[in-house]
Each structure stands twice: as C-alpha cells, then as structure tokens.
Motif scaffolding. Structure first.
Motif, PDB file in Angstrom:
ATOM      1  N   GLY A 244       0.830  -1.203   0.000  1.00 32.68           N
ATOM      2  CA  GLY A 244       0.000   0.000   0.000  1.00 32.68           C
ATOM      3  C   GLY A 244       0.864   1.251   0.000  1.00 32.68           C
ATOM      4  N   ILE A 245       0.248   2.313   0.595  1.00 30.46           N
ATOM      5  CA  ILE A 245      -0.852   2.313   1.562  1.00 30.46           C
ATOM      6  C   ILE A 245      -2.134   2.750   0.845  1.00 30.46           C
ATOM      7  CG2 ILE A 245      -1.726   3.473   3.629  1.00 30.46           C
ATOM      8  CD1 ILE A 245       1.121   3.477   4.681  1.00 30.46           C
ATOM      9  N   LEU A 246      -3.213   1.974   1.011  1.00 29.23           N
ATOM     10  CA  LEU A 246      -4.421   2.122   0.220  1.00 29.23           C
ATOM     11  C   LEU A 246      -5.024   3.516   0.314  1.00 29.23           C
ATOM     12  CD1 LEU A 246      -6.699   1.121  -1.555  1.00 29.23           C
ATOM     13  CD2 LEU A 246      -7.760   0.082   0.466  1.00 29.23           C
ATOM     14  N   SER A 247      -5.197   4.049   1.519  1.00 30.56           N
ATOM     15  CA  SER A 247      -5.850   5.351   1.664  1.00 30.56           C
ATOM     16  C   SER A 247      -5.089   6.436   0.918  1.00 30.56           C
ATOM     17  CB  SER A 247      -5.991   5.720   3.144  1.00 30.56           C
ATOM     18  OG  SER A 247      -4.731   5.749   3.786  1.00 30.56           O
ATOM     19  N   THR A 248      -3.774   6.394   0.995  1.00 32.39           N
ATOM     20  CA  THR A 248      -2.956   7.373   0.287  1.00 32.39           C
ATOM     21  C   THR A 248      -3.089   7.199  -1.225  1.00 32.39           C
ATOM     22  OG1 THR A 248      -1.341   7.543   2.071  1.00 32.39           O
ATOM     23  CG2 THR A 248      -0.588   8.130  -0.129  1.00 32.39           C
ATOM     24  N   LEU A 249      -3.068   5.975  -1.697  1.00 38.75           N
ATOM     25  CA  LEU A 249      -3.185   5.719  -3.126  1.00 38.75           C
ATOM     26  C   LEU A 249      -4.517   6.211  -3.669  1.00 38.75           C
ATOM     27  CD1 LEU A 249      -1.619   2.142  -3.174  1.00 38.75           C
ATOM     28  CD2 LEU A 249      -0.542   4.255  -3.983  1.00 38.75           C
ATOM     29  N   LEU A 250      -5.588   6.050  -2.911  1.00 39.05           N
ATOM     30  CA  LEU A 250      -6.886   6.563  -3.326  1.00 39.05           C
ATOM     31  C   LEU A 250      -6.876   8.091  -3.396  1.00 39.05           C
ATOM     32  CD1 LEU A 250      -9.190   4.131  -1.330  1.00 39.05           C
ATOM     33  CD2 LEU A 250      -9.099   4.341  -3.823  1.00 39.05           C
ATOM     34  N   ASN A 251      -6.228   8.723  -2.441  1.00 38.18           N
ATOM     35  CA  ASN A 251      -6.095  10.180  -2.483  1.00 38.18           C
ATOM     36  C   ASN A 251      -5.360  10.621  -3.748  1.00 38.18           C
ATOM     37  OD1 ASN A 251      -7.410  10.817  -0.097  1.00 38.18           O
ATOM     38  ND2 ASN A 251      -5.550  10.951   1.123  1.00 38.18           N
ATOM     39  N   TRP A 252      -4.246   9.984  -4.031  1.00 37.66           N
ATOM     40  CA  TRP A 252      -3.451  10.351  -5.204  1.00 37.66           C
ATOM     41  C   TRP A 252      -4.233  10.100  -6.492  1.00 37.66           C
ATOM     42  CZ3 TRP A 252       1.828   7.697  -3.606  1.00 37.66           C
ATOM     43  CH2 TRP A 252       2.389   8.430  -2.555  1.00 37.66           C
ATOM     44  N   HIS A 253      -4.973   9.024  -6.525  1.00 40.18           N
ATOM     45  CA  HIS A 253      -5.786   8.679  -7.696  1.00 40.18           C
ATOM     46  C   HIS A 253      -6.801   9.785  -7.988  1.00 40.18           C
ATOM     47  CE1 HIS A 253      -8.205   6.366 -10.474  1.00 40.18           C
ATOM     48  NE2 HIS A 253      -9.212   6.264  -9.638  1.00 40.18           N
ATOM     49  N   ALA A 254      -7.413  10.332  -6.941  1.00 36.31           N
ATOM     50  CA  ALA A 254      -8.405  11.391  -7.131  1.00 36.31           C
ATOM     51  C   ALA A 254      -7.752  12.724  -7.488  1.00 36.31           C
ATOM     52  CB  ALA A 254      -9.241  11.547  -5.862  1.00 36.31           C
ATOM     53  N   LEU A 255      -6.642  13.028  -6.858  1.00 37.53           N
ATOM     54  CA  LEU A 255      -5.978  14.308  -7.066  1.00 37.53           C
ATOM     55  C   LEU A 255      -5.285  14.400  -8.426  1.00 37.53           C
ATOM     56  CD1 LEU A 255      -5.019  17.040  -5.982  1.00 37.53           C
ATOM     57  CD2 LEU A 255      -3.115  15.859  -4.867  1.00 37.53           C
ATOM     58  N   ASP A 256      -4.796  13.277  -8.930  1.00 40.28           N
ATOM     59  CA  ASP A 256      -4.021  13.248 -10.172  1.00 40.28           C
ATOM     60  C   ASP A 256      -4.666  12.276 -11.153  1.00 40.28           C
ATOM     61  OD1 ASP A 256      -1.982  13.395 -12.086  1.00 40.28           O
ATOM     62  OD2 ASP A 256      -0.746  11.899 -11.067  1.00 40.28           O
ATOM     63  N   PRO A 257      -5.797  12.655 -11.784  1.00 34.08           N
ATOM     64  CA  PRO A 257      -6.485  11.741 -12.700  1.00 34.08           C
ATOM     65  C   PRO A 257      -5.655  11.482 -13.949  1.00 34.08           C
ATOM     66  CG  PRO A 257      -7.466  13.930 -12.795  1.00 34.08           C
ATOM     67  CD  PRO A 257      -6.477  13.959 -11.654  1.00 34.08           C
ATOM     68  N   PRO A 258      -6.005  10.452 -14.714  1.00 31.73           N
ATOM     69  CA  PRO A 258      -5.222  10.109 -15.906  1.00 31.73           C
ATOM     70  C   PRO A 258      -5.154  11.272 -16.890  1.00 31.73           C
ATOM     71  CG  PRO A 258      -6.760   8.350 -15.370  1.00 31.73           C
ATOM     72  CD  PRO A 258      -7.109   9.504 -14.489  1.00 31.73           C
ATOM     73  N   ASP A 259      -3.946  11.542 -17.396  1.00 38.52           N
ATOM     74  CA  ASP A 259      -3.780  12.551 -18.435  1.00 38.52           C
ATOM     75  C   ASP A 259      -3.521  11.850 -19.760  1.00 38.52           C
ATOM     76  OD1 ASP A 259      -1.156  11.661 -18.240  1.00 38.52           O
ATOM     77  OD2 ASP A 259      -0.421  13.462 -17.233  1.00 38.52           O
ATOM     78  N   MET A 260      -3.341  12.643 -20.808  1.00 39.50           N
ATOM     79  CA  MET A 260      -3.162  12.071 -22.140  1.00 39.50           C
ATOM     80  C   MET A 260      -1.930  11.171 -22.203  1.00 39.50           C
ATOM     81  SD  MET A 260      -4.479  11.865 -25.133  1.00 39.50           S
ATOM     82  CE  MET A 260      -5.595  13.265 -25.178  1.00 39.50           C
ATOM     83  N   GLU A 261      -0.870  11.565 -21.535  1.00 39.57           N
ATOM     84  CA  GLU A 261       0.362  10.778 -21.559  1.00 39.57           C
ATOM     85  C   GLU A 261       0.144   9.391 -20.960  1.00 39.57           C
ATOM     86  OE1 GLU A 261       4.686  11.187 -19.387  1.00 39.57           O
ATOM     87  OE2 GLU A 261       3.792  13.003 -20.223  1.00 39.57           O
ATOM     88  N   GLU A 262      -0.568   9.332 -19.849  1.00 37.99           N
ATOM     89  CA  GLU A 262      -0.837   8.037 -19.206  1.00 37.99           C
ATOM     90  C   GLU A 262      -1.777   7.194 -20.064  1.00 37.99           C
ATOM     91  OE1 GLU A 262      -2.388   6.248 -14.897  1.00 37.99           O
ATOM     92  OE2 GLU A 262      -2.489   8.405 -15.305  1.00 37.99           O
ATOM     93  N   GLN A 263      -2.765   7.821 -20.671  1.00 33.59           N
ATOM     94  CA  GLN A 263      -3.690   7.097 -21.536  1.00 33.59           C
ATOM     95  C   GLN A 263      -2.973   6.535 -22.755  1.00 33.59           C
ATOM     96  OE1 GLN A 263      -6.471  10.262 -22.158  1.00 33.59           O
ATOM     97  NE2 GLN A 263      -7.572   9.898 -20.240  1.00 33.59           N
ATOM     98  N   GLU A 264      -2.056   7.313 -23.320  1.00 27.66           N
ATOM     99  CA  GLU A 264      -1.293   6.823 -24.470  1.00 27.66           C
ATOM    100  C   GLU A 264      -0.396   5.653 -24.077  1.00 27.66           C
ATOM    101  OE1 GLU A 264       0.765  10.221 -25.962  1.00 27.66           O
ATOM    102  OE2 GLU A 264      -1.001  11.021 -26.994  1.00 27.66           O
ATOM    103  N   ARG A 265       0.183   5.710 -22.903  1.00 28.80           N
ATOM    104  CA  ARG A 265       1.016   4.595 -22.436  1.00 28.80           C
ATOM    105  C   ARG A 265       0.178   3.321 -22.315  1.00 28.80           C
ATOM    106  NH1 ARG A 265       3.497   1.699 -18.212  1.00 28.80           N
ATOM    107  NH2 ARG A 265       5.775   1.843 -18.262  1.00 28.80           N
ATOM    108  N   ASN A 266      -1.012   3.455 -21.768  1.00 26.92           N
ATOM    109  CA  ASN A 266      -1.923   2.325 -21.615  1.00 26.92           C
ATOM    110  C   ASN A 266      -2.252   1.713 -22.976  1.00 26.92           C
ATOM    111  OD1 ASN A 266      -3.633   0.602 -20.091  1.00 26.92           O
ATOM    112  ND2 ASN A 266      -5.371   1.972 -20.355  1.00 26.92           N
ATOM    113  N   THR A 267      -2.509   2.569 -23.954  1.00 26.01           N
ATOM    114  CA  THR A 267      -2.846   2.089 -25.290  1.00 26.01           C
ATOM    115  C   THR A 267      -1.654   1.414 -25.960  1.00 26.01           C
ATOM    116  OG1 THR A 267      -4.558   3.777 -25.571  1.00 26.01           O
ATOM    117  CG2 THR A 267      -3.636   2.814 -27.574  1.00 26.01           C
ATOM    118  N   LYS A 268      -0.455   1.938 -25.754  1.00 19.21           N
ATOM    119  CA  LYS A 268       0.733   1.312 -26.341  1.00 19.21           C
ATOM    120  C   LYS A 268       0.988  -0.076 -25.758  1.00 19.21           C
ATOM    121  CE  LYS A 268       3.207   5.569 -27.544  1.00 19.21           C
ATOM    122  NZ  LYS A 268       4.354   6.457 -27.212  1.00 19.21           N
ATOM    123  N   ILE A 269       0.721  -0.257 -24.479  1.00 21.08           N
ATOM    124  CA  ILE A 269       0.870  -1.587 -23.885  1.00 21.08           C
ATOM    125  C   ILE A 269      -0.096  -2.558 -24.554  1.00 21.08           C
ATOM    126  CG2 ILE A 269       0.541  -2.952 -21.779  1.00 21.08           C
ATOM    127  CD1 ILE A 269       1.623  -0.568 -20.203  1.00 21.08           C
TER     128      ILE A 269
END
Length: 332
Positions: A244-269
């Motif tokens: 983990g730590i789960l609670s922190t990861l959930l906070n980061w997930h909400a504060l920093d949503p996926p951007d174009m760069e992360e979406q493109e990385r996902n698509t390339k995989i």
C-alpha cells in the motif's frame, strides 16, 4: 554526440522485435476496442458490487495478457516512457528528469559517456509477492525507468504521503527529497517496506503510480503459476503480498487523474506489447467501487476528469484541501 544512424537502426530493430515477442494481432484487436473489451463489465447485474466488478476486471485483463520477457521489458520501457520531444531519452519515475536510452543496464551501448544510469523499477516490489518469475514480474503496467541509485534507495518502501502543503516533512524521521537526485517534492523514511519504511514520489506521477498498484491488485490473485494473491494494505507494517498504503493511493488517484500521456502509455501496452489494459486508467471510478464500495455509477460511463467530481465519486477527502464535501478517510 548522439548515436550514429547505425546504432539508431539497431535500437529500431530491438523495439520491433520486442513488439513481436509479446503477442498476436487478434489480442491487439481485442484490447483496442474499448467497448468490446469492457463488455463483460457492462453486462454485470445492477447495481454493481465491489466483488463482481473486481472479478470481471480480473478476467478481462488476465485473459488477453501475453507476458513479455524481462529482456523485452528493457526495450519496451524505452518506447512507453520516451521523453516528450526527445526520442533519444526516457523519463525517469522519481526524478522528474530524463536519461539517455540504453541497450541494457549491463550493456549501455549508446548511453552518454558509455554509462547507463537507469534500470527497471517494480512499483509493486518483488519482495511483496511479485518475485522474479511469472507474468507479474514483467508486467509493463507496473514497471518504469528509474535512476538506478533511486531504485536502490526506494527499495521496497510502501507509498505514502509525508509532506504538508508547504512541501515539508510532517512525520518523524522523514527526509526530503527522498534521496540524493530525487525530485524536490519527494520524501522517504528509513527502513524496509515491511518495517514501516515509506516513500513519497513526485506529485506528477502519484496518480499514475496509484493506478498501477490498483491494477496489480486486480490482475493477480495467485491462481497462475509463479504468482501471488496481491492485495492492498492499510498498514505501513504489512508484509507478504500486502502492499500500500491504500488510503494514500486513493487520495493520489483522485488528485491526479489520468492525463493524455498516461492514456497513451496504456494504449501502447495494448497495441505493442502485452495486449491488455489498465482499467483504472480507462475508467477511474472503478477504484472507488472496488476499494471503497462506491459503486453508484453506470458500469462504462465516461471517466470523470474533474478533481471535485473524482473526489465525490471516490468518497475521498484529499489531504491538500481540493475537496470540501468528501467523506474523510484515515491514513495509516
């Protein structure tokens, strides 16, 4: 001087062979069509439940996953994490900087000054259930290029926030930056991950890292050979395959949503390598359902990209105060 044409051709051949190692065209087509790929989720009985959604996503991301070899990971990262605007370099996960591409850490080839300064960082540490074999060890969704010294410094520390709004440590024994060469907005505490050692990555990649960790917890349940049942933990003293730590990861997930760069990385995989996707990049609201029971949404509705909306959907109260109407959660 940057690599001569012959060396660049060698790299191009290396990357083409990497793409060929990891799968078939049929698998590529399956993960490219988002509606078809997530059709099993759309078909789930309503309302969704955390268990039904997690099982559906596990089946989806597992069935089409064609693992790459660990040597292929090296070349794949040079495509997936290529520095924007500079095809000769990769982005490093904990520094906020870039480094020259290399043939391998032990065979730097065309790295500047004959040295390769980065290697492959397992965001979910090998000592927390991943090991050195199996598809989890080479899963590109949870691997990043990393300065070699910082990879060692991070070791297997869990991810947690240890900085206040002014960027100062707010826990005992904390140091910032996390280690020499790390980005200014990083922090760490002493010790290994199972004895309370913690690591705060740069703000720019905190959400990306959270979604990588969520993916690993859904993708691996220990049913496959040489894998473990990876689970998210709330305690900084967890061990085994609890991370983990789960609670922190959930906070980061909400504060920093996926951007174009992360979406493109996902698509390339999906397109080039292991032919599966990270559902938490495609549909961020899935994290709130699986890990908090906040399942009041249509299964494949468009993902939220507004911080306040994401916060409300996940029922997370962000530590830096972006959200005012969220339910607080306790950080471990």
């Amino acid at each position: 001087m940057w690599p001569p044409p012959l060396v660049l051709l060698q790299l191009a051949g290396l990357l083409r062979s990497a793409a060929a190692v990891c799968g078939s065209s049929a698998q590529v087509e399956a993960c490219e069509d988002i509606d078809s790929y997530y059709a099993p989720v759309a078909a789930l009985p309503q309302p969704l439940t955390p268990g039904s959604l997690q099982q559906a996503l596990h089946s989806i991301v597992s069935s089409g996953h064609d693992p790459c070899s660990y040597s292929t990971v090296w070349s794949a990262l040079q495509v997936l994490d290529e520095a924007p605007g500079d095809s000769s370099k990769v982005q490093l996960v904990y520094t906020g900087s870039t480094a020259p591409k290399c043939l391998s850490f032990s065979n730097p080839g065309f790295g500047q000054s004959g040295e390769c300064t980065w290697n492959r960082e397992h965001l979910w540490p090998r000592s927390f259930g991943v090991g050195d074999e199996g598809p989890d060890h080479t899963d590109l969704h949870a691997l990043r290029p990393c300065n070699a010294a910082l990879n060692t410094a991070r070791s297997n520390k869990k991810f947690d926030i240890m900085l206040n709004a002014q960027g100062q440590c707010n826990v005992s024994s904390c140091q910032t930056p996390a280690a020499p060469g790390a980005a200014a907005d990083t922090a760490s505490t002493p010790g290994f991950g199972d004895s309370g050692g913690l690591w705060t990555p740069p703000a720019k990649v905190r959400g990306d890292i959270a979604r990588s960790i969520f993916y690993m917890a859904v993708r691996y349940d220990g049913a496959e050979a040489q894998t473990s049942n990876l689970q998210l933990a709330s305690s900084k003293f967890s061990s085994g395959s609890l991370f983990g730590i789960l609670s922190t990861l959930l906070n980061w997930h909400a504060l920093d949503p996926p951007d174009m760069e992360e979406q493109e990385r996902n698509t390339k995989i999906c397109d080039l390598y292991q032919h599966n996707r990270n559902p938490f990049v495609d549909f961020p609201q899935y994290a709130g359902c699986i890990f908090q029971g906040a399942c009041n949404f249509a299964p494949t509705q468009p993902p939220v990209d507004d911080v306040q909306a994401a916060c409300s959907a996940l029922e997370v109260c962000l530590s830096v105060g972006e959200c005012s109407s969220c339910t607080s959660i306790t950080q471990a």
